[in-house]
Design a protein around this motif. Structure first.
Motif, PDB file in Angstrom:
ATOM      1  N   HIS A  91     -40.925 -93.766   1.197  1.00 29.96           N
ATOM      2  CA  HIS A  91     -39.703 -93.610   1.737  1.00 29.96           C
ATOM      3  C   HIS A  91     -38.453 -93.502   0.826  1.00 29.96           C
ATOM      4  O   HIS A  91     -37.400 -92.783   0.806  1.00 29.96           O
ATOM      5  N   VAL A 227     -28.158 -93.285   6.097  1.00 29.37           N
ATOM      6  CA  VAL A 227     -28.947 -93.575   7.283  1.00 29.37           C
ATOM      7  C   VAL A 227     -28.480 -92.452   8.260  1.00 29.37           C
ATOM      8  O   VAL A 227     -29.116 -91.866   9.178  1.00 29.37           O
ATOM      9  N   VAL A 238     -35.879 -93.890   3.644  1.00 29.44           N
ATOM     10  CA  VAL A 238     -35.354 -95.188   4.295  1.00 29.44           C
ATOM     11  C   VAL A 238     -34.465 -95.159   5.494  1.00 29.44           C
ATOM     12  O   VAL A 238     -34.618 -95.966   6.221  1.00 29.44           O
ATOM     13  N   GLY A 239     -33.498 -94.426   5.469  1.00 32.26           N
ATOM     14  CA  GLY A 239     -32.638 -94.277   6.590  1.00 32.26           C
ATOM     15  C   GLY A 239     -33.472 -93.958   7.855  1.00 32.26           C
ATOM     16  O   GLY A 239     -33.057 -94.465   8.927  1.00 32.26           O
ATOM     17  N   VAL A 242     -35.019 -97.107   8.987  1.00 36.90           N
ATOM     18  CA  VAL A 242     -34.366 -97.933   9.573  1.00 36.90           C
ATOM     19  C   VAL A 242     -33.991 -97.357  11.007  1.00 36.90           C
ATOM     20  O   VAL A 242     -33.956 -98.154  12.087  1.00 36.90           O
ATOM     21  N   LYS A 243     -33.764 -96.235  11.041  1.00 34.97           N
ATOM     22  CA  LYS A 243     -33.381 -95.526  12.489  1.00 34.97           C
ATOM     23  C   LYS A 243     -34.444 -95.674  13.274  1.00 34.97           C
ATOM     24  O   LYS A 243     -34.551 -95.961  14.300  1.00 34.97           O
ATOM     25  N   SER A 246     -35.106 -99.280  14.513  1.00 42.93           N
ATOM     26  CA  SER A 246     -34.211 -99.801  15.465  1.00 42.93           C
ATOM     27  C   SER A 246     -34.431 -99.244  16.848  1.00 42.93           C
ATOM     28  O   SER A 246     -33.985 -99.927  17.807  1.00 42.93           O
ATOM     29  N   THR A 251     -36.608-105.413  14.073  1.00 42.49           N
ATOM     30  CA  THR A 251     -35.721-105.950  13.214  1.00 42.49           C
ATOM     31  C   THR A 251     -36.015-106.423  11.852  1.00 42.49           C
ATOM     32  O   THR A 251     -35.449-105.838  10.816  1.00 42.49           O
ATOM     33  N   VAL A 254     -36.170-103.117  10.003  1.00 45.29           N
ATOM     34  CA  VAL A 254     -34.683-102.771   9.838  1.00 45.29           C
ATOM     35  C   VAL A 254     -34.118-103.255   8.691  1.00 45.29           C
ATOM     36  O   VAL A 254     -33.578-103.056   7.673  1.00 45.29           O
ATOM     37  N   LEU A 255     -34.538-104.725   8.554  1.00 44.56           N
ATOM     38  CA  LEU A 255     -33.878-105.372   7.518  1.00 44.56           C
ATOM     39  C   LEU A 255     -34.770-105.103   6.234  1.00 44.56           C
ATOM     40  O   LEU A 255     -33.991-104.983   4.873  1.00 44.56           O
ATOM     41  N   GLY A 257     -35.374-102.242   5.120  1.00 41.31           N
ATOM     42  CA  GLY A 257     -34.910-101.061   4.900  1.00 41.31           C
ATOM     43  C   GLY A 257     -33.669-101.231   4.388  1.00 41.31           C
ATOM     44  O   GLY A 257     -33.272-100.558   3.364  1.00 41.31           O
ATOM     45  N   ILE A 258     -32.765-102.157   5.121  1.00 40.76           N
ATOM     46  CA  ILE A 258     -31.461-102.466   4.585  1.00 40.76           C
ATOM     47  C   ILE A 258     -31.778-103.059   3.155  1.00 40.76           C
ATOM     48  O   ILE A 258     -30.672-102.587   2.324  1.00 40.76           O
TER      49      ILE A 258
END
Length: 286
Positions: A91, A227, A238-239, A242-243, A246, A251, A254-255, A257-258
């Motif tokens: 990713h 993202v 990675v974006g 995360v999408k 979500s 969560t 998501v974290l 990925g962030i």
């Protein structure tokens, strides 16, 4: 009879005193320990917020949950390979490849545009409002238009990242060219340098420090748009991870990925700083 005046002692009095070994070690210790201390405080406050029970695990998961999600996304477990069939490193690779392509296009065009705008007043008058207009637009404002025009493959993603990176590079380069010391350009012209030689030998070296600042800002803008760039058909990426996570209120993923985007961004910014120090050793001396 010749007279020799030794001015070295007088010059040495103007030099700043050399730092003692203890001061140097203290500076290195601070630079190494303070970031680690801030990281420990951050994770401590995070753990306390999770343990307090004020928020449920969907809003504030335990750090251990995020760590397990990181391991799950990074490995093959129970027959499942990473997330969406791709490992975290895959990713991240796709995201970095898109960011690199977009940044290279945006920065090259932005720097060239900045050189022209800084050197030719009427070009600056024509293009500056359009750059300001583009800078003011959030990526989502025109991403859907790019999807309509270019489809959902790689073209709209890279175009979006290029458009995000172009204005900071162009604006910084324009400002740097305009800030070139007049005395240097006049001295070069007095010595017979042509306009092209003045730009090459005086303007470009003088503008490089601020141009590098613009490049770093351009990379940051591209990262902040990744993202949005991977909203459609963004996996692997990675974006996109995360999408997609979500959508299911996942969560911890998501974290993950962030953190992956943020940490890779820090590493790239550090590399740019290193390149800047080597490419522009005269920064602050002109």
């Amino acid at each position: 009879m010749s007279v020799f005046v030794d001015i070295a002692p007088e010059q040495s009095q103007l030099d700043p005193p050399a730092a003692s070994p203890r001061a140097r070690w203290g500076g290195r210790f601070s630079r190494a320990v303070l970031p680690l201390l801030s990281l420990a405080v951050f994770f401590g406050l995070w753990q306390l917020a999770a343990v307090s029970g004020i928020w449920n695990q969907t809003f504030v998961p335990y750090p251990a949950s995020v760590w397990r999600a990181f391991l799950d996304v990074s490995t093959t477990h129970d027959g499942v390979r990473g997330y969406g069939g791709y490992l975290l490193v895959e990713h991240l690779y796709m995201t970095l490849r898109r960011v690199l392509a977009g940044v290279v296009i945006g920065v090259v065009l932005g720097v060239l545009l900045g050189l022209v705008m800084g050197s030719i007043a009427w070009v600056r008058s024509v293009l500056e409002p359009w750059l300001t207009f583009l800078r003011a637009l959030p990526p989502l404002a025109y991403f859907f238009l790019l999807v309509i025009w270019l489809g959902i493959d790689e073209a709209p993603k890279i175009t979006l990242l290029a458009l995000a990176a172009l204005p900071p590079a162009a604006v910084a380069t324009t400002a740097a060219v305009l800030a070139t010391p007049v005395a240097l350009t006049e001295a070069a012209r007095a010595l017979g340098a042509s306009r092209g030689e003045v730009i090459r030998d005086v303007v470009v070296p003088s503008a490089l420090p601020e141009t590098f600042t613009g490049i770093r800002l351009a990379v940051g803008m591209a990262y902040s748009s990744v993202v949005a760039a991977e909203l459609f058909n963004g996996i692997p990426g990675v974006g996109g991870l995360v999408k997609d996570a979500s959508n299911y209120n996942n969560t911890p993923v998501v974290l993950v990925g962030i953190f992956a985007i943020g940490i890779s961004g820090l590493i790239i910014d550090g590399l740019l700083r290193t390149i800047e120090r080597r490419a522009v050793p005269w920064r602050g001396k002109i």
